[in-house]
Scaffold this active site. Structure first.
Site, PDB file in Angstrom:
ATOM      1  CB  CYS A 110      -0.902   0.038   1.226  1.00  0.00           C
ATOM      2  SG  CYS A 110      -2.138  -1.261   1.272  1.00  0.00           S
ATOM      3  CG  HIS A 111       1.839   2.666   3.516  1.00  0.00           C
ATOM      4  ND1 HIS A 111       0.957   3.725   3.567  1.00  0.00           N
ATOM      5  CD2 HIS A 111       1.407   1.785   4.445  1.00  0.00           C
ATOM      6  CE1 HIS A 111       0.026   3.489   4.489  1.00  0.00           C
ATOM      7  NE2 HIS A 111       0.277   2.314   5.035  1.00  0.00           N
ATOM      8  CB  CYS A 154      -1.277  -1.045   8.886  1.00  0.00           C
ATOM      9  SG  CYS A 154      -1.455   0.669   8.351  1.00  0.00           S
ATOM     10  CB  CYS A 192       8.941   8.188  34.094  1.00  0.00           C
ATOM     11  SG  CYS A 192      10.227   9.004  33.123  1.00  0.00           S
TER      12      CYS A 192
END
Lengths: 151, 108, 276
Positions: free
Chosen positions: C94-95, C129, C237
């Site tokens: 797709c990308h 995705c 943290c």
């Protein structure tokens, strides 16, 4: 692991960041005798001479898990006169061995760098075995930051 | 990483007699054998214990590693190149696995 | 006499932060590069975590070969082109070329998701995705695969200024993140702001506090000896201040990530960075 002392903390706060580039004698660490044994095993009992070897590393390591360490040995690196190997030790680790580097005249220069783990502030010792059977060494103190932010 | 992957960096070309700088890194946990799991059992040692760099089959640099070498062992070292040839880099794992990578250099 | 971690942090938490103000950090102050914040921003200057690290740590990040995180980037590149799942698609199906298509994405997350009606971060987008378009299994948080892909995608946006949306539909989530940032929690009763707004540049015990930005994540921490996610750092943290951490991928952490991304608005993406 050593804890940060109050004096240390205050010292740091006061900006007194002179944190030891002063070398600490061998005997200051419990495991230093192990390091000495390792040196002797490497040299076959000979006491290495000072010189020729220089160690390149930070005076203060931000974290003991990944401390850059490099060394170089002054040698022409020819067939008749070269550095065969270099033993690197950390005398304050549970086990002092770090690595043994092997060179040949085709190495071009007897220098290398890597990254190592240090359990606490301690001495790094590098011993070079020359092709003529002599040994040279150097030592450097690195202060390891302990007790920062975990996460 | 599940499977160890090496990366190496060296020039593709050099002049005859040049001393080149080589950098290598490989993904590996370097499990020291000193750590314990959540149940307090010792996690067995598993490290890369040996690294070798050969040029046309001849060893030019090597290292015997101890658990004090950091995860993802990194080395930087030099090599003197006299003729066109092929470098081979070999990492040996405690479990018997070997990882290797080859790269050619053109010397003129 | 020794001071244990708890005590030292507690002293600091109690406001006895005499430490850094006494000059330890001052030497480096002028040398830190900073950018000007947008209007109404809580910081006078925005400084990347890079600037707070030692020259040795910075050197590891300066060279893409020395930086061990590139082992993950390379792995991510491979995964980008690897088809998976029932749809037999890869990211590149797709990308296509990530260098083109992901050029700014790494600077824009967390981003509003129309379907979920809330912001999602990069890790969640990647997994969506996978499940929706590739019909593949979602990767576990902090798995090598998800770290590698997140590092790879964000790396495509390296140098692009952080640019998260905070208004419109994002506003309520941004506000929640901001509230979390300033809320004191845990046995040490500390908020994010106590360290990263009030005391950046000062030492907390032996560690130099940064402004706590996210532009370098996923980041290779010397301490971890590997790459880790933003949410792993948040958890760390929270443990440090003896609070019960939220879960990785929780709405709380995504909102917090959004707010913190805004605190670093304009900082170039450095992912994958190297930190201590």
């Amino acid at each position: 692991m050593t804890e940060l002392t109050r004096r240390h903390l205050l010292g740091m706060g006061a900006g007194a960041l002179v944190v030891s580039s002063i070398s600490i004698p061998f005997s200051a660490f419990a495991d230093a005798s192990k390091a000495k044994e390792a040196v002797m095993a490497f040299t076959g009992g000979k006491t290495p001479k000072e010189g020729k070897v220089s160690i390149d590393m930070p005076e203060i390591a931000e974290n003991g898990n990944t401390v850059p360490v490099g060394f170089s040995v002054d040698s022409p690196m020819t067939k008749d006169n070269y550095v065969k190997s270099v033993l690197v030790l950390a005398d304050g680790n549970p086990s002092p061995g770090v690595a043994t580097f092997h060179f040949s005249p085709a190495s071009g220069g007897a220098e290398a760098s890597s990254r190592m783990r240090l359990a606490k502030t301690q001495n790094i010792i590098a011993v070079a075995a020359m092709s003529d059977g002599s040994f040279y060494s150097a030592q450097s103190t690195v202060k390891v930051t302990i007790g920062g932010c975990g996460g | 990483m599940a499977k160890s992957k090496p990366r190496v960096k060296l020039p593709k070309k050099a002049g005859k007699g040049d001393v080149i700088t080589i950098k290598t890194i490989i993904s590996h946990k370097m499990e020291s054998g000193q750590r314990k799991d959540k149940k307090g059992n010792k996690i067995p040692r598993r490290i890369i214990n040996k690294f070798t760099c050969k040029l046309d089959g001849e060893q030019i640099f090597g290292c015997d590693l101890e658990p004090a070498i950091s995860a993802n062992p990194y080395f930087q070292f030099n090599a003197k190149v006299e003729k066109t040839g092929e470098f081979e880099f070999i990492w040996e794992d405690d479990n018997g696995d070997k990882y290797s990578k080859k790269q050619k250099i053109k010397v003129s | 006499m020794t001071i244990k971690a708890k005590t030292a942090i507690a002293l600091i938490g109690a406001g006895m932060l005499a430490l850094g103000t006494m000059g330890l950090a001052s030497a480096a102050d002028e040398e830190r590069k900073s950018i000007a914040p947008p209007d109404g921003h809580p910081l006078d200057e925005i400084i990347s975590g890079y600037e707070f690290r030692s020259p040795e740590t910075q050197a590891l990040q300066d060279d893409d070969f020395e930086n061990p995180a590139y082992l993950w980037v390379e792995k991510g590149q491979e995964l980008w082109d690897t088809p998976e799942g029932k749809a037999n698609k890869s990211c590149s199906s797709c990308h296509e070329d990530a260098a083109e298509t992901m050029k700014t994405a790494g600077a824009e997350f967390p981003k509003y998701n129309e379907k979920l009606k809330k912001p999602v971060n990069m890790e969640q987008q990647i997994n969506m995705c996978r499940t929706e378009h590739m019909e593949a299994k979602a990767w576990k948080w902090e798995s090598e695969e998800l770290l590698a892909m997140t590092a790879f995608v964000r790396n495509q946006s390296r140098g692009v200024p952080m640019n998260v949306k905070t208004d419109g539909l994002m506003k309520p989530f941004f506000d929640k993140g901001k509230e979390l940032y300033y809320t004191r929690v845990g046995q040490l009763d500390m908020a994010c702001s106590n360290c990263h707004e009030d005391n950046y540049g000062n030492h907390i015990r032996s560690d130099m506090l940064s402004q706590g930005h996210t532009n370098g994540f996923p980041t290779f921490r010397l301490k971890w000896q590997k790459v880790g996610s933003t949410h792993r750092r948040f958890k760390g943290c929270m443990k440090n201040i003896r609070a019960t951490p939220y879960k990785v991928g929780s709405d709380e952490f995504v909102n917090l990530e959004l707010y913190i991304a805004y605190r670093g608005q304009g900082l170039p993406v450095e992912a994958p960075a190297v930190r201590n």
